[in-house]
Write an enzyme that holds these catalytic residues in place. Structure first.
Site, short mmCIF file in Angstrom:
data_model
loop_
_atom_site.label_atom_id
_atom_site.label_comp_id
_atom_site.label_asym_id
_atom_site.label_seq_id
_atom_site.Cartn_x
_atom_site.Cartn_y
_atom_site.Cartn_z
N SER A 81 56.96 67.05 17.13
CA SER A 81 56.66 66.91 18.56
C SER A 81 57.74 66.16 19.33
O SER A 81 58.90 66.53 19.33
CB SER A 81 55.29 66.23 18.67
OG SER A 81 54.87 66.13 19.99
N ASN A 401 49.42 61.16 28.55
CA ASN A 401 50.77 61.57 28.13
C ASN A 401 51.08 63.04 28.42
O ASN A 401 52.18 63.51 28.14
CB ASN A 401 50.97 61.26 26.64
CG ASN A 401 49.99 62.01 25.74
OD1 ASN A 401 49.51 63.09 26.08
ND2 ASN A 401 49.69 61.44 24.58
N ARG A 524 44.85 48.80 20.36
CA ARG A 524 44.46 49.71 19.28
C ARG A 524 45.64 49.93 18.32
O ARG A 524 46.80 49.86 18.73
CB ARG A 524 43.98 51.05 19.84
CG ARG A 524 45.01 51.77 20.68
CD ARG A 524 44.54 53.16 21.10
NE ARG A 524 44.70 54.14 20.05
CZ ARG A 524 45.85 54.77 19.78
NH1 ARG A 524 46.94 54.53 20.48
NH2 ARG A 524 45.91 55.65 18.81
N SER A 526 48.24 52.11 16.34
CA SER A 526 48.80 53.45 16.52
C SER A 526 48.38 54.33 15.36
O SER A 526 48.27 53.87 14.22
CB SER A 526 50.31 53.36 16.59
OG SER A 526 50.88 54.63 16.31
C1 16G Z 1 49.38 62.21 18.44
C2 16G Z 1 48.25 62.96 19.08
C3 16G Z 1 48.22 62.66 20.57
C4 16G Z 1 48.10 61.17 20.78
C5 16G Z 1 49.18 60.43 20.04
C6 16G Z 1 48.89 58.95 20.07
C7 16G Z 1 47.43 65.16 18.47
C8 16G Z 1 47.79 66.59 18.26
N1 16G Z 1 48.44 64.39 18.88
O1 16G Z 1 50.61 62.63 18.94
O2 16G Z 1 47.11 63.33 21.08
O3 16G Z 1 48.19 60.86 22.14
O4 16G Z 1 49.17 60.84 18.69
O5 16G Z 1 49.79 58.29 19.28
O6 16G Z 1 46.31 64.74 18.27
P1 16G Z 1 49.53 56.80 18.79
O7 16G Z 1 48.27 56.80 17.97
O8 16G Z 1 50.75 56.45 18.04
O9 16G Z 1 49.36 55.96 20.02
MG MG Z 2 53.92 67.62 21.16
#
Ligand code: 16G
Ligand code: MG
Length: 560
Positions: A81, A401, A524, A526
């Site tokens: 991504s 996002n 929270r 990550s």
């Molecule tokens: C991932 C998630 C996205 C979320 C992000 C948060 C999917 C397909 N993608 O990229 O939705 O916003 O994680 O990241 O579910 P974090 O937990 O590191 O904050």
């Molecule tokens: Mg993506």
């Protein structure tokens, strides 16, 4: 497929797993020592160079998933991504095009961490018996990858795992993540009355473009001049956008595609892309000299696998203080929920339109939305938002996002087609709703499809940048990362808005937040990086830094 003796027929597996071939596969794709992988919100994601063993093993599980679903096709996407180019990842897609069923994630984590072939086989055997999987059922898996240099090597490991299980495979090649989700759903509904579309990349472009052209055919463009500037993050969204545009006459969509270099090493997501623009709240690096700015010009950014999009514009010349204005996922959700709920009213049908957000949604957006539709808050991660959105007749979901989409229930789609309109305006609204359900990728957030959705609404409303932006004013907000010894001790409740562990920390956060006017903050762990995230929002811009830092310090101190 380099493994000797791979079996090609599922029937040969009736007596059990092909243990010997799995042993050979584990030898060919050894698990790196001293690395513990996690299958989390976005599958497994880390440095691409260490992921071959993960790909081989998750492929084995995908074949089992397909068998569990009676041989329906499931998907595997190789991508990381918006992460840096050297990262990569693997994500499994279920048969309706949605994320892998959550209860299987733990098996994925166990399988990718098994230290020996025997251990791996016993994880798979547990999975088979817990889910009563009949091994003689055939398996079918489609896989795709983004533009990362490590993707080529990783899809070989995916193919080897699938061959080990005798699965029927379709290599979809270079695709955006949402295109792979589309293909899975289209393959499984092909020939049925719910056929989602032709199961090819071309079928995807045809579906989106014909719905778009139906929706804009009689509208003059609010955005055609100047063209919409699209930052493709130097990723797979670039070739996909160019292919889509072949199906849309320029008079209906004029685009200037930027950051389309998928060949030069190191440029993917580098100083560009939706995550860069959203996190830094600024133009992609170098835009000041690369674009010739015209007042009222729309711009947007995709992320590296084109499942996120954010819009923005400038209120003054590039570089001028405060001229940059971001229209993020919350603004897109507000635009879409407002427009669609209005159409439903015009159509004269009784359907509940709702919106799903996470704790990261700006407080102003939630307030704006609540005045129009019911709003649900879920934990971060598409799988949570998606399932919550399915509970509405029409569920709009977006993360701040820029990842999001709109889900139309089967009964809603039937109502669009079967309701007898009471007036020409109602008839038009019903036609628009029918076309919107075709335009929007209902499997997952999709930058291309979301971009067309925004274009449709802006044209219908005849809105320029200020009009959309003026719906509400974002509260000042900030996101900080805190590195801690063990992020897993941070546990949350109430859709991640409150901490239950470490004990006492939430009370301290409440006390600090209470000192600021109309403020909000939450903490929270990550799901994708080894850190804890702190979000802060205040009504007074001048107080923001102090609140964010104070909460971050509480987190740091609790870790001492
Ligand atoms: C991932 C998630 C996205 C979320 C992000 C948060 C999917 C397909 N993608 O990229 O939705 O916003 O994680 O990241 O579910 P974090 O937990 O590191 O904050
Ligand atoms: Mg993506």
């Amino acid at each position: 497929m380099s493994l000797p003796g791979a079996i090609s027929s599922a029937a040969a597996m009736a007596d059990g797993l092909p243990v010997q071939i799995i042993e050979e596969g584990v030898k060919e794709y050894p698990k790196p020592e001293n690395i513990t992988f996690t299958y989390g919100t976005a599958g497994v994601r880390t440095k691409g160079a260490v992921l071959e063993s993960v790909c081989y093993r998750i492929a084995l599980i995908s074949a089992l998933r397909s068998k569990r679903l009676g041989g329906k096709t499931v998907g595997l996407m190789v991508t990381a991504s918006h992460n840096p180019e050297e990262d990569n990842g693997l994500k499994a897609v279920d048969s309706r095009g949605e994320m892998l069923e959550a209860s299987w994630e733990a098996y994925c984590t166990q399988a990718v961490n098994a230290s020996t072939a025997q251990e791996l086989v016993s994880v798979l055997e547990n999975l088979i018996s817990a889910n009563k999987i009949n091994l003689s059922t055939p398996a079918s898996v489609v896989y795709a990858h983004d533009t990362r240099p490590t993707s080529t090597m990783l899809i070989k490991a995916v193919a080897a795992g699938l061959a080990t299980m005798g699965a029927h495979i379709t290599d979809a090649g270079l695709k955006t993540t949402p295109q792979l989700h589309y293909l899975v759903k289209a393959l499984n509904t092909q020939g049925t009355e719910d056929a989602y579309g032709e199961p090819t990349e071309e079928g995807y472009y045809k579906k989106l473009s014909s719905a778009y052209l139906k929706l804009v055919a009689d509208k003059t463009s609010a955005t055609a001049t100047p063209p919409l500037i699209v930052d493709c993050a130097n990723g797979v969204g670039a070739p996909a956008l160019l292919s889509l545009l072949k199906h849309i006459p320029e008079k209906h969509l004029t685009i200037k595609a930027m950051r389309t270099d998928t060949k030069t090493p190191g440029v993917l997501n580098n100083g560009c892309g939706a995550d860069y623009v959203k996190s830094n709240q600024r133009l992609p690096a170098g835009y000041e000299k690369d674009i010739s700015y015209v007042p009222g010009q729309w711009m947007c950014s995709f992320d590296g696998d084109a499942d996120r999009i954010v819009y923005y514009y400038l209120r003054g010349p590039p570089g001028q203080k405060d001229s940059f204005r971001l229209l993020d996922g919350d603004k897109i959700a507000s635009l879409a929920a407002d427009y669609i709920s209005e159409l439903v009213k015009k159509a004269g049908i009784e359907l509940q339109v709702g919106c799903v957000q996470t704790a990261y949604a700006n407080g102003s957006s939630t307030k704006y939305l609540k005045q129009r539709v019911p709003v649900t808050c879920t934990p971060t991660g598409v799988k949570y938002l998606h399932h919550a959105a399915e509970r509405y007749d029409i569920g709009v979901y977006f993360e701040a996002n820029g990842h999001g989409t709109v889900l139309f229930s089967t009964s809603a789609q039937r109502a669009f087609k079967e309701t007898s309109p009471a007036s020409p305006a109602a008839e038009d609204a019903l036609h628009q709703l029918t076309a919107l359900a075709e335009l929007i990728n209902q499997t997952v957030g999709d930058a291309l499809s979301d971009m067309l959705l925004v274009e449709v609404i802006l044209r219908a409303r005849q809105w320029g940048p200020e009009a959309w932006d003026g719906a509400y004013e974002d509260l000042p907000n900030k996101l900080l990362k805190v590195n801690v010894k063990d992020r897993f001790i941070f546990k949350t409740e109430d859709a991640e808005r409150r901490l239950v562990s470490p004990p006492g920390l939430q009370e301290k956060i409440d006390e600090v937040v209470g000192k600021y006017k109309d403020a909000r903050s939450f903490v929270r762990p990550s799901g994708t990086e080894d850190c804890v995230r702190v979000y802060a929002e205040t009504s007074l811009a001048g107080e923001l830094d102090s609140l964010a830092k104070a909460v971050a310090k509480l987190v740091q101190d609790s870790d001492a």
